[in-house]
Design an enzyme around this catalytic site. Structure first.
Site, PDB file in Angstrom:
ATOM      1  N   SER A  45       0.802  -1.225   0.000  1.00  0.00           N
ATOM      2  CA  SER A  45       0.000   0.000   0.000  1.00  0.00           C
ATOM      3  C   SER A  45       0.837   1.279   0.000  1.00  0.00           C
ATOM      4  O   SER A  45       0.312   2.352  -0.287  1.00  0.00           O
ATOM      5  CB  SER A  45      -0.949   0.019   1.200  1.00  0.00           C
ATOM      6  OG  SER A  45      -0.239   0.189   2.406  1.00  0.00           O
ATOM      7  N   LYS A  93       0.799   4.780   6.764  1.00  0.00           N
ATOM      8  CA  LYS A  93       0.305   5.601   5.657  1.00  0.00           C
ATOM      9  C   LYS A  93       0.987   6.971   5.720  1.00  0.00           C
ATOM     10  O   LYS A  93       1.706   7.282   6.655  1.00  0.00           O
ATOM     11  CB  LYS A  93      -1.219   5.804   5.735  1.00  0.00           C
ATOM     12  CG  LYS A  93      -2.048   4.534   5.831  1.00  0.00           C
ATOM     13  CD  LYS A  93      -2.061   3.719   4.549  1.00  0.00           C
ATOM     14  CE  LYS A  93      -2.933   2.471   4.698  1.00  0.00           C
ATOM     15  NZ  LYS A  93      -2.806   1.567   3.538  1.00  0.00           N
TER      16      LYS A  93
END
Length: 205
Positions: A45, A93
């Site tokens: 990701s 993230k």
């Protein structure tokens, strides 16, 4: 026959060794708990900034003195609304917007805007667009809007229509990832991308 002084030194070494080992373990636990921790990357990701099985160092102290800033890569405990479950690992993230920011996808050029200013994201995964899913979010105070760098392979703030559950609380952040230390061939620091320098403060902020 071993001299008496040598025997005393040898006994002293074996007495001190367990104490030294205990101190080393205590120091390691304290460092891991309060200062720096290692994390491995389990998914794609954040490609190509972070690759699967990369190891990063995370500064756990920095946010005791200030809040996370735009562009920083953070490790956090995912909200329950993200259906992460208690057995899931922490997430990693990039902070794209902070409390008070208005973050929108996308403008006429296909870029995300923050407080009306287009964000240049040269770190995105090759051929990825900033987002295939539109959004228009004003980030609540004390929360963060986070996205993966590999947008087409990242479950992040975009996929939760309720802004309160789509953003994450600052208190859920474990720390800032600041360096890739393994493998050696991918060692690198994780600075804030230059595109964030042009983002203005939120209006009225």
């Amino acid at each position: 026959m071993m001299p008496e002084t040598s025997r005393r030194k040898q006994r002293s070494f074996w007495v001190e060794l367990p104490i030294l080992l205990l101190v080393a373990v205590i120091v390691a636990v304290l460092v891991r708990t309060f200062l720096v921790q290692t994390f491995y990357i389990p998914s794609g990701s954040m490609e190509t900034t972070l690759l699967i099985n990369d190891r990063v160092l995370v500064n756990k102290m920095v946010y005791r003195f200030r809040e996370p800033r735009r562009g920083e890569v953070v490790v956090f405990v995912p909200p329950k609304q993200w259906d992460a479950g208690p057995s899931k690992d922490d997430y990693i993230k990039r902070v794209v917007a902070v409390g008070g920011d208005k973050v929108v996808c996308c403008d006429a050029s296909g870029k995300i805007t923050i407080n009306g200013r287009p964000l240049n994201e040269d770190y995105l995964y090759e051929d990825d667009v900033p987002s295939s899913q539109p959004f228009d979010v004003t980030v609540p105070t004390g929360r963060l809007f986070v996205l993966g760098d590999h947008r087409s392979a990242s479950a992040d703030s975009r996929f939760h229509p309720d802004y309160q559950s789509g953003t994450i609380p600052v208190d859920a952040v474990v720390g800032r990832a600041f360096v890739i230390f393994w493998p050696f061939g991918h060692m690198a620091t994780l600075p804030v991308p230059k595109g964030y320098e042009a983002i203005p403060a939120p209006s009225g902020g």
